[in-house]
Motif scaffolding. Structure first.
Motif, PDB file in Angstrom:
ATOM      1  N   PRO A  55       0.828  -1.402   0.047  1.00 40.47           N
ATOM      2  CA  PRO A  55      -0.397  -0.283   0.014  1.00 40.47           C
ATOM      3  C   PRO A  55       0.752   1.341   0.022  1.00 40.47           C
ATOM      4  O   PRO A  55       1.739   1.323   1.049  1.00 40.47           O
ATOM      5  CB  PRO A  55      -0.767  -0.192   1.422  1.00 40.47           C
ATOM      6  CG  PRO A  55      -0.635  -1.400   1.556  1.00 40.47           C
ATOM      7  CD  PRO A  55       0.308  -2.433   0.646  1.00 40.47           C
ATOM      8  N   GLY A 100       0.015   0.724   7.847  1.00 43.59           N
ATOM      9  CA  GLY A 100      -0.367   0.619   7.450  1.00 43.59           C
ATOM     10  C   GLY A 100       0.333  -0.347   5.964  1.00 43.59           C
ATOM     11  O   GLY A 100      -0.661  -0.693   4.845  1.00 43.59           O
ATOM     12  N   SER A 101       1.078  -0.345   5.586  1.00 44.07           N
ATOM     13  CA  SER A 101       1.545  -0.541   4.161  1.00 44.07           C
ATOM     14  C   SER A 101       2.577  -2.189   5.133  1.00 44.07           C
ATOM     15  O   SER A 101       2.542  -2.916   5.755  1.00 44.07           O
ATOM     16  CB  SER A 101       2.259   0.421   3.374  1.00 44.07           C
ATOM     17  OG  SER A 101       2.635  -0.543   2.419  1.00 44.07           O
ATOM     18  N   SER A 107      -3.757  -3.730  -3.584  1.00 47.61           N
ATOM     19  CA  SER A 107      -3.009  -3.139  -2.215  1.00 47.61           C
ATOM     20  C   SER A 107      -2.804  -1.473  -2.604  1.00 47.61           C
ATOM     21  O   SER A 107      -2.903  -0.816  -2.125  1.00 47.61           O
ATOM     22  CB  SER A 107      -1.388  -3.241  -2.040  1.00 47.61           C
ATOM     23  OG  SER A 107      -1.721  -4.365  -1.505  1.00 47.61           O
ATOM     24  N   CYS A 108      -2.616  -1.106  -3.941  1.00 42.44           N
ATOM     25  CA  CYS A 108      -1.860   0.165  -4.602  1.00 42.44           C
ATOM     26  C   CYS A 108      -3.539   0.310  -4.828  1.00 42.44           C
ATOM     27  O   CYS A 108      -3.981   2.112  -4.332  1.00 42.44           O
ATOM     28  CB  CYS A 108      -1.307   0.101  -5.672  1.00 42.44           C
ATOM     29  SG  CYS A 108      -2.515  -1.112  -7.372  1.00 42.44           S
ATOM     30  N   SER A 152      -5.529   1.691  -0.988  1.00 38.91           N
ATOM     31  CA  SER A 152      -4.418   2.358  -0.610  1.00 38.91           C
ATOM     32  C   SER A 152      -4.456   4.258  -1.079  1.00 38.91           C
ATOM     33  O   SER A 152      -4.873   5.002  -0.446  1.00 38.91           O
ATOM     34  CB  SER A 152      -3.239   2.402  -0.306  1.00 38.91           C
ATOM     35  OG  SER A 152      -2.317   2.037  -1.505  1.00 38.91           O
ATOM     36  N   SER A 153      -4.876   3.491  -2.521  1.00 36.84           N
ATOM     37  CA  SER A 153      -4.567   5.441  -3.128  1.00 36.84           C
ATOM     38  C   SER A 153      -6.508   5.831  -3.222  1.00 36.84           C
ATOM     39  O   SER A 153      -6.489   6.660  -2.917  1.00 36.84           O
ATOM     40  CB  SER A 153      -4.352   5.089  -4.978  1.00 36.84           C
ATOM     41  OG  SER A 153      -4.923   4.146  -5.408  1.00 36.84           O
ATOM     42  N   LYS A 172      -8.162   5.463  -0.701  1.00 37.99           N
ATOM     43  CA  LYS A 172      -8.298   5.944   0.797  1.00 37.99           C
ATOM     44  C   LYS A 172      -7.619   7.229   0.617  1.00 37.99           C
ATOM     45  O   LYS A 172      -7.836   8.405   0.888  1.00 37.99           O
ATOM     46  CB  LYS A 172      -7.939   5.158   1.503  1.00 37.99           C
ATOM     47  CG  LYS A 172      -8.157   5.040   2.995  1.00 37.99           C
ATOM     48  CD  LYS A 172      -7.429   3.402   3.834  1.00 37.99           C
ATOM     49  CE  LYS A 172      -7.478   4.383   4.675  1.00 37.99           C
ATOM     50  NZ  LYS A 172      -5.983   3.191   5.719  1.00 37.99           N
TER      51      LYS A 172
END
Lengths: 218, 444
Positions: free
Chosen positions: B289, B309-310, B396-397, B400-401, B403
């Protein structure tokens, strides 16, 4: 199989050497597929039949493996496999524009070959040289820190029949077939050729030296 | 300020750094000499005590992995080095093998001795021919010097090493897919358990380790566990490569103790490129993330990055400045996962296909608000439901992006196109042609 006697003899000898590297015959299949590409410039029906015979599989089983991997070509590849990285990082740093201009100069798109059989163009996925972005690969040699101008210069040299030199790697780019033979595990005596180590590779080392840092306990 | 600690990279600047002579002149193969005088179980214990964790992304304790092998039954057991470095952003193993392949070969010899392996394999991705040349030559040199082969240095220990080239498939970095590939099959992951330690290559006990993990072993044996544990944090010991790429002044390899921060690394790398500021970055490759400038001071160790968070992943720090369109970046990564999905399981095969389709229309400005939620829902259907980590990584990307940069996705919808000038992100000047018809679909 339509290989002439001499070719078949050479292939068979090489195949025996490859198979000898592994405890189980089938493990030789990937290098064997690289080997037939070194003769035919792609995974030909003859090549598939040859591999199948060598590792005692059906040609359908060999095809199933060959079609899984992007480096095995299903049509005759150009003498030069030119790949421009268009994965995220390289694309954003300029790879998209480099690809666009190279494609325009060659007059071919992704996975297409020029009419003279010189170049097959590809959009590449990440080739593990992100600190040298944007990156172009030619027959799996590194062309680092590219711009449209530097990339087109290399392309023009290839089209003019000149040898081209990677930014890191051997003294010249070997042909697609020669490269395939190396990937089959046969040394070509060029391991000591060197275009120098690039700045990014040494970046941390340089900072540590400038600062007088040593690893712990030294 | 944390000091850099060049260990694996220490000799990279030396003349002909890749040769056995240079490596030996800088103290190379001293670790092997020490190891051969030790009991194999003591080597395993030392690597356990060092706290070395897998450097290929997952961070599993290396010594513990070795300890999972069942007792010797007199039949073969194998070491397989994962040199299929392909995670976008990751670029540390390739320079290691190009500049100092003997670090890896020495690690292979020590590890094989420790686990009772007489035939080790190095599976290197096929798209790096000069690396393959250097590895084959290094193995040949090591045989000639008696570091490999029969009765190594009179100890009675035999070891053969085969360097094997893959053929272009990211999934082969997954350890069980790699084993299938090494057995001459399509590279698809296997159901676990059984884990490779019990039934790996040819269904025999097998250790699969990343290049950097194995290359770290000689230094641990030569200089000792205390030396290694003096670097790093409480639960993330030792040094590792931090690979900086993207919009930084001096991208490259920075070998540092785990726990260093991006702020420190950026300072060493000369900062962001002139006149620009940090927007987002990946701490450990495209499957981790994304972070923003809020995470500049997050210690880059397994625990701290996880808590934020990653994931520490491969410490591949891809760094993007404010000119970069997040939607463009995420779309391209997603196309990668779609292309590399092996097709074995439905959530990943179908999920990545739909994610790429939705993202492409969002990026092109023809998406809708509902598409953004659809992306998250689709990610929900993949995460935790895919056969291997590739599917999880693909989400993941995106999650997270969305968000962190939801307004940027929305801007593509409301403006009917990308609000960014792509040419501003490039390292050279050109006229942005992104309004022109899109270039043909990758890997159609």
């Amino acid at each position: 199989m339509s290989y002439d006697e001499q070719t078949l003899e050479g292939l068979t000898k090489d195949a025996a050497e490859i198979i000898g590297r592994y405890p189980v015959k089938r493990s030789a299949l990937l290098p064997l597929l690289h080997l037939v590409q070194s003769i035919d410039g792609y995974v030909s029906p003859d090549g598939i039949a040859f591999c199948a015979e060598q590792v005692e599989l059906t040609s359908a089983e060999v095809s199933a493996v060959a079609t899984f991997y992007t480096q095995y070509k299903r049509r005759p590849n150009g003498e030069y496999a030119v790949g421009v990285c268009t994965n995220t990082l390289c694309a954003i740093m300029g790879g998209d524009e480099i690809y666009r201009q190279v494609s325009e100069r060659l007059g071919v798109g992704h996975d297409e070959t020029t009419a003279d059989g010189k170049v097959t163009l590809e959009r590449l996925e990440c080739n593990a040289a992100c600190d040298y972005a944007p990156v172009m690969m030619i027959n799996w040699e590194f062309f680092d820190d590219q711009t449209p101008e530097s990339a087109l210069k290399v392309i023009d040299d290839i089209l003019a029949g000149k040898a081209v030199v990677p930014t890191r790697g051997a003294n010249t780019v070997a042909s697609f077939k020669e490269t395939s033979r190396v990937l089959a595990g046969f040394q070509d005596g060029r391991a000591d050729e060197d275009q120098g180590i690039g700045e990014p590779t040494l970046a941390g080392l340089k900072v540590a030296k400038d600062q007088g840092w040593k690893e712990a306990g030294k | 300020m944390t000091d850099l600690t060049p260990v694996l990279s220490a000799t990279w600047g030396a003349e002909n750094s890749w040769t056995l002579d240079t490596y030996t002149n800088h103290g190379g193969y001293a670790g092997l000499k020490k190891a051969l005088a030790m009991e194999p179980t003591d080597i395993v214990a030392a690597v356990k005590d060092s706290g070395l964790r897998g450097r290929g992304g997952a961070g599993f304790p290396t010594g513990m992995k070795w300890g999972f092998l069942p007792p010797d039954d007199g039949l073969p057991r194998y070491l397989v080095v994962n040199a299929d470095e392909s995670e976008p952003g990751t670029c540390k193993d390739i320079p290691t093998m190009l500049s100092a392949p003997h670090t890896l070969i020495e690690g292979v010899a020590i590890t094989s001795f420790a686990i009772g392996c007489n035939h080790a394999f190095i599976y290197v991705r096929g798209e790096v021919v000069h690396v393959y040349r250097r590895l084959m030559k290094a193995v040949e040199e090591a045989y000639a010097a008696g570091h490999l082969g029969k009765n190594i240095h009179g100890t009675g220990f035999d070891l053969d090493v085969t360097v094997h080239a893959g053929a272009g498939a990211y999934i082969c970095g997954e350890e069980t897919a790699l084993l299938d590939s090494l057995e001459g099959r399509r590279g698809q992951p296997r159901l676990k358990p059984p884990f490779p330690a019990v039934a790996g290559l040819y269904a025999r006990p097998t250790v699969v380790n990343n290049v950097e993990s194995i290359a770290s072993v000689p230094a641990i044996i030569d200089r000792g566990v205390d030396w290694f544990t003096s670097m790093g944090t409480e639960r993330s010991k030792g040094m590792g490569f931090f690979s900086l790429s993207g919009h930084v002044k001096n991208p490259g390899q920075y070998e540092a103790p785990l726990g260093i921060t991006l702020r420190e690394l950026l300072e060493m790398a000369g900062g962001m490129r002139e006149g620009h500021e940090l927007k987002f970055w990946t701490p450990g490759g495209s499957s981790t993330p994304i972070f923003t400038d809020e995470h500049l001071d997050t210690p880059l160790d397994y625990e701290s990055v996880g808590a934020a968070g990653s994931m520490l992943g491969t410490r591949a720090l891809q760094i993007f400045d404010e000119t970069t369109c997040v939607v463009r970046a995420v779309t391209r990564w997603t196309e990668f996962y779609k292309h590399e999905s092996c097709g074995k399981c439905t959530p990943c095969r179908e999920g990545t296909y739909w994610l790429a389709l939705i993202l492409k229309r969002l990026e092109a400005g023809t998406g809708t608000e509902a598409d953004i939620q659809q992306l998250l829902d689709t990610c929900d259907s993949i995460l935790g439901r895919a056969f291997c980590a590739l599917g999880d990584g693909a989400t993941s990307c995106i999650t997270s992006s969305v968000k962190l940069f939801k307004e940027e996705y929305e801007a593509h919808v409301t403006q009917g196109g990308c609000p960014f000038d792509h040419s501003a992100s490039a390292l050279f000047e050109y006229a942005d042609a992104s309004d022109a018809p899109a270039i043909e679909e990758a890997h159609a």
